[in-house]
Scaffold this motif. Structure first.
Motif, mmCIF file in Angstrom:
data_model
loop_
_atom_site.group_PDB
_atom_site.id
_atom_site.type_symbol
_atom_site.label_atom_id
_atom_site.label_comp_id
_atom_site.label_asym_id
_atom_site.label_seq_id
_atom_site.Cartn_x
_atom_site.Cartn_y
_atom_site.Cartn_z
ATOM 1 N N ARG A 196 0.854 -1.180 0.000
ATOM 2 C CA ARG A 196 0.000 0.000 0.000
ATOM 3 C C ARG A 196 0.895 1.238 0.000
ATOM 4 O O ARG A 196 2.119 1.139 0.130
ATOM 5 C CB ARG A 196 -0.883 0.052 1.248
ATOM 6 N N LEU A 197 0.266 2.376 -0.091
ATOM 7 C CA LEU A 197 0.946 3.644 0.161
ATOM 8 C C LEU A 197 0.592 4.087 1.572
ATOM 9 O O LEU A 197 -0.530 3.848 2.043
ATOM 10 C CB LEU A 197 0.499 4.718 -0.829
ATOM 11 N N HIS A 198 1.526 4.721 2.241
ATOM 12 C CA HIS A 198 1.204 5.408 3.488
ATOM 13 C C HIS A 198 1.314 6.902 3.176
ATOM 14 O O HIS A 198 2.404 7.421 2.948
ATOM 15 C CB HIS A 198 2.145 5.033 4.633
ATOM 16 N N MET A 199 0.156 7.553 3.146
ATOM 17 C CA MET A 199 0.064 8.949 2.754
ATOM 18 C C MET A 199 0.048 9.826 4.000
ATOM 19 O O MET A 199 -0.690 9.561 4.953
ATOM 20 C CB MET A 199 -1.215 9.168 1.937
ATOM 21 N N ILE A 200 0.849 10.893 3.978
ATOM 22 C CA ILE A 200 0.880 11.852 5.088
ATOM 23 C C ILE A 200 0.533 13.231 4.536
ATOM 24 O O ILE A 200 1.013 13.618 3.460
ATOM 25 C CB ILE A 200 2.269 11.885 5.767
ATOM 26 N N TRP A 201 -0.324 13.935 5.239
ATOM 27 C CA TRP A 201 -0.710 15.289 4.852
ATOM 28 C C TRP A 201 -0.804 16.146 6.110
ATOM 29 O O TRP A 201 -0.729 15.627 7.225
ATOM 30 C CB TRP A 201 -2.027 15.281 4.081
ATOM 31 N N HIS A 202 -0.935 17.440 5.945
ATOM 32 C CA HIS A 202 -1.039 18.332 7.093
ATOM 33 C C HIS A 202 -2.259 17.944 7.931
ATOM 34 O O HIS A 202 -3.385 17.996 7.465
ATOM 35 C CB HIS A 202 -1.175 19.793 6.634
ATOM 36 N N GLY A 203 -1.992 17.524 9.156
ATOM 37 C CA GLY A 203 -3.085 17.201 10.059
ATOM 38 C C GLY A 203 -3.558 15.770 10.003
ATOM 39 O O GLY A 203 -4.539 15.421 10.665
ATOM 40 N N ARG B 202 -3.304 3.942 1.824
ATOM 41 C CA ARG B 202 -4.043 4.140 0.582
ATOM 42 C C ARG B 202 -3.655 3.070 -0.438
ATOM 43 O O ARG B 202 -2.488 2.661 -0.534
ATOM 44 C CB ARG B 202 -3.758 5.522 -0.024
ATOM 45 N N ILE B 203 -4.639 2.633 -1.205
ATOM 46 C CA ILE B 203 -4.370 1.808 -2.379
ATOM 47 C C ILE B 203 -4.021 2.757 -3.521
ATOM 48 O O ILE B 203 -4.751 3.716 -3.768
ATOM 49 C CB ILE B 203 -5.601 0.966 -2.770
ATOM 50 N N PRO B 204 -2.911 2.563 -4.235
ATOM 51 C CA PRO B 204 -2.555 3.474 -5.323
ATOM 52 C C PRO B 204 -3.693 3.628 -6.337
ATOM 53 O O PRO B 204 -4.360 2.653 -6.701
ATOM 54 C CB PRO B 204 -1.328 2.809 -5.959
ATOM 55 N N ASN C 99 -15.090 5.207 -0.189
ATOM 56 C CA ASN C 99 -14.076 4.600 0.681
ATOM 57 C C ASN C 99 -12.752 5.355 0.621
ATOM 58 O O ASN C 99 -12.319 5.785 -0.450
ATOM 59 C CB ASN C 99 -13.847 3.144 0.277
ATOM 60 N N HIS C 100 -12.084 5.459 1.782
ATOM 61 C CA HIS C 100 -10.840 6.217 1.869
ATOM 62 C C HIS C 100 -9.618 5.362 1.582
ATOM 63 O O HIS C 100 -8.731 5.761 0.827
ATOM 64 C CB HIS C 100 -10.698 6.846 3.265
ATOM 65 N N VAL C 101 -9.530 4.186 2.181
ATOM 66 C CA VAL C 101 -8.325 3.364 2.048
ATOM 67 C C VAL C 101 -8.254 2.734 0.664
ATOM 68 O O VAL C 101 -7.256 2.864 -0.043
ATOM 69 C CB VAL C 101 -8.280 2.272 3.139
ATOM 70 N N GLU C 102 -9.312 2.027 0.266
ATOM 71 C CA GLU C 102 -9.285 1.329 -1.011
ATOM 72 C C GLU C 102 -9.943 2.128 -2.129
ATOM 73 O O GLU C 102 -10.031 1.676 -3.262
ATOM 74 C CB GLU C 102 -9.950 -0.047 -0.901
ATOM 75 N N GLY C 103 -10.407 3.335 -1.839
ATOM 76 C CA GLY C 103 -11.001 4.176 -2.861
ATOM 77 C C GLY C 103 -10.275 5.500 -2.990
ATOM 78 O O GLY C 103 -9.156 5.674 -2.505
ATOM 79 N N LEU C 104 -10.920 6.460 -3.647
ATOM 80 C CA LEU C 104 -10.313 7.763 -3.893
ATOM 81 C C LEU C 104 -10.936 8.853 -3.031
ATOM 82 O O LEU C 104 -10.658 10.034 -3.229
ATOM 83 C CB LEU C 104 -10.485 8.139 -5.378
#
Length: 690
Positions: free
Chosen positions: A127-134, A139-141, A278-283
């Motif tokens: 998977r991807l581990h996505m980091i953003w402000h806050g 995430r699935i690519p 969906n957040h993890v497996e979706g957009l």
């Protein structure tokens, strides 16, 4: 590629003149039509920067996602709101590490990671581990080509897919230029066992059935990955990953390749009208924002479908969607697409609650010009890559120009579904007594279509078979199907249901504009409904399957309905019935419930009367000798063999010289609730000699 703005301004005027000539009711909307053409071309130029080909813009799938090139692994992502991205998975025990950290490569949110050949291996999960402000999260690519779900945890992960032996295609296929006779199918429920079927089972067991049934096109539902099986595939999460619940990508390729070897084209449902939340497996919150792929705020959520609505004004979103069109053509050799939910795309209010009774609805501020432009560009890409491919629009609004080529000022779809016809059959079979059917109204609705656009008709699709609704046969017969479908069981309700089931399907096929669709199993009157596993049915697969054994059993009446469907499909192909869309009315009477028309040198006669049979019934017809080539009353189709199909019928002149139209009449025996098709021998002898 066809362009508009680059051509002299006179070209736009000529296009609009042609459109209005074909439909004078569009004359008051000349300025809006012109504005649409300009908007489409402006969007194309924005994407191409007047340099690139649109098909090159639609190649993002070859850049984004995971690829093995030049003896190394390359990963690219678009995530403008992300502050850091890491690759995690089997290769690093799912731990965040600098070795697997992406680098931001520009100010537009593009990220890249390169790894040596031995860093990843076929079959590994990641998977991807996505980091953003806050915030941060897995995430699935977005461009993942293989996504699987763990049967125990139900968690989705991407999978490195790089087999040592890529699939070797066996068949070179070009879709024949014939009317599409479409068999709508779902791989998972195409088997009789209570389970999820596979691509390989479909290839081995279902494809031969479809070939034997005579259909030349298969429309596959639910191919792009979707987290909820019961969504029928219409809440997509991974647009570039064929659903792994049915098998591997290579097994899907084998399915398509085998179909091509049988001369059958494969279309897939493309769901670009919305996406799963969906957040993890979706957009849904891919880079931590809800507006990366979708509209911001309330406009980004579909009020009826609980899904996300794409922002078709964003170039990056158009890159994503156009690349998705090209990906399925390039990688899986599909032969076209049915675009789902077009009405929802075309209007800001998604067409909810709209009756579309006025042309004003097609040219108001409610129309989403960005979505309209995307659909036109998608059709340009598809037809540029594969001139033989077909695209079908599922639109219930009747938007003019949707199935008109872009070269003629349209949006570019090859066909549109005649979605009012199944609703017509529901209304008549559910709400109107047989004796009150208006045959005049039926006729008008069956041929009510835009004559400058191609349409595909159907009596019922998967929509009418879902739980909460009823298939046509179940609406006609209901619970009697459980007890009275043995061939030796005489039952009045079943007799009526089978007679009308045959008549409604044949009248729909024979009046269809340019194509015909049947949903899997409905051809033999598959009983009951479709209900996917869910909490409300205790996660049962009992209704998420097809009972082929019913059609295979010669002691059951389902086999007779199956015989009839094979016969009408064969007849349609033999006489090239849908080659020309013109259907000539010969006779229509509400009091007698009789309809007759001529098409392709064949005379089609329907007696819908629930009680009356007619002897020597006069039907106007072109002069000549006629032979009966089909009778729905044949015993092989569950009828009573009341019509002698060996009799030659001669037209007789009408004594009254004031009679308009054909001065000749066929005099026919028309039993109640039957249809017969007669062949004009002179017409077809001329056709053969020509």
């Amino acid at each position: 590629m066809n362009t508009i703005v680059n051509a002299p301004s006179m070209s736009i005027h000529h296009l609009i003149d042609t459109i209005i000539h074909n439909d004078p009711w569009l004359a008051p909307y000349r300025s809006q039509l012109t504005h649409r053409l300009i908007a489409i071309e402006a969007r194309r130029q924005q994407l191409c920067h007047n340099q690139n080909e649109l098909i090159d813009i639609a190649s993002g799938h070859e850049y984004f996602g995971l690829h093995f090139r030049d003896n190394k692994w390359q990963l690219h992502e678009w995530a403008p709101n992300a502050t850091a991205i890491f690759l995690v998975g089997d290769m690093n025990q799912w731990q965040i590490s600098s070795e697997f950290q992406f680098q931001r490569i520009d100010d537009h949110g593009h990220w890249a990671l390169q790894l040596p050949e031995d860093a990843l291996h076929h079959g590994q999960h990641y998977r991807l581990h996505m980091i953003w402000h806050g915030g941060e999260g897995p995430r699935i690519p977005a461009y993942a080509r293989r996504v699987i779900q763990d049967n125990q945890t139900l968690i989705f992960t991407a999978q490195v897919w790089h087999p040592k032996s890529p699939y070797q295609w066996q068949n070179q296929f070009k879709r024949p230029q014939v009317a599409p006779l479409i068999y709508e199918a779902h791989v998972g429920m195409a088997q009789e066992e209570g389970k999820v079927g596979t691509y390989r089972e479909f290839t081995e067991k279902t494809l031969p059935r479809i070939q034997a049934a005579g259909y030349n096109t298969i429309q596959l539902m639910g191919i792009p990955e979707h987290p909820y099986y019961g969504s029928f595939g219409y809440h997509v999460s991974s647009y570039f990953a064929p659903s792994s619940r049915f098998g591997t990508p290579e097994e899907l390729m084998e399915l398509i390749d085998t179909a091509h070897g049988m001369g059958i084209a494969i279309l897939i449902d493309l769901v670009h009208s919305h996406a799963v939340t969906n957040h993890v497996e979706g957009l849904g919150l891919y880079d931590g924002t809800s507006y990366q792929f979708f509209h911001e705020g309330g406009r980004g959520r579909h009020p009826a479908w609980d899904s996300c609505c794409f922002n078709y004004a964003k170039p990056e979103v158009l890159h994503f969607l156009l690349s998705n069109c090209r990906y399925w053509l390039d990688t899986f050799n599909v032969d076209g697409f049915r675009f789902d939910g077009i009405t929802s795309m075309l209007y800001h209010d998604h067409g909810l609650g709209q009756a579309f009774t006025s042309y004003d609805h097609y040219f108001s501020h409610n129309v989403d010009l960005d979505a309209l432009a995307y659909l036109a560009l998608a059709n340009q890409v598809i037809h540029r890559l594969r001139p033989d491919a077909i695209t079908i629009a599922e639109d219930m609004s009747g938007m003019p120009g949707l199935a008109l080529s872009t070269a003629h000022g349209g949006i570019g779809f090859d066909y549109r579904f005649a979605m009012g016809i199944p609703d017509l059959w529901i209304k008549y079979t559910k709400d109107i007594r047989d004796e009150d059917w208006s045959i005049v109204h039926l006729w008008q609705e069956l041929i009510n279509r835009r004559h400058d656009e191609k349409t595909i008709s159907y009596t019922e699709s998967h929509d009418q078979a879902l739980v909460g609704d009823k298939t046509l046969i179940f609406r006609l017969a209901d619970a009697a199907m459980y007890w009275h479908m043995n061939r030796d069981d005489e039952h009045l309700l079943i007799d009526r249901a089978m007679a009308l089931h045959k008549m409604l399907r044949l009248v729909t096929l024979s009046t269809a504009g340019h194509g015909y669709l049947n949903f899997m199993g409905n051809e033999f009157g598959h009983p009951e409904w479709i209900d996917f596993p869910r909490e409300g049915n205790h996660w049962s697969y009992h209704h998420a399957r097809r009972q082929w054994s019913l059609a295979d059993n010669p002691n059951l009446k389902y086999s007779l309905l199956n015989n009839f469907d094979r016969m009408i499909i064969t007849l349609c192909k033999t006489y090239d019935v849908l080659r020309y869309s013109t259907v000539h009315i010969l006779w229509v009477r509400d009091d007698d419930k009789v309809l007759a028309f001529e098409r392709q040198g064949l005379v089609w006669v329907f007696n819908f009367h629930p009680e009356k049979s007619f002897t020597d019934y006069p039907i106007p017809a072109p002069a000549g000798e006629y032979e009966v080539i089909l009778s729905s009353d044949d015993a092989d189709f569950g009828g009573h063999s009341r019509i002698d199909t060996h009799v030659t019928h001669l037209t007789l002149p009408v004594e009254d010289s004031s009679i308009e139209g054909h001065p000749q009449r066929l005099h026919l025996y028309l039993p109640t609730r039957t249809t017969i098709v007669l062949k004009n021998r002179q017409y077809w002898s001329t056709q053969k000699s020509g």
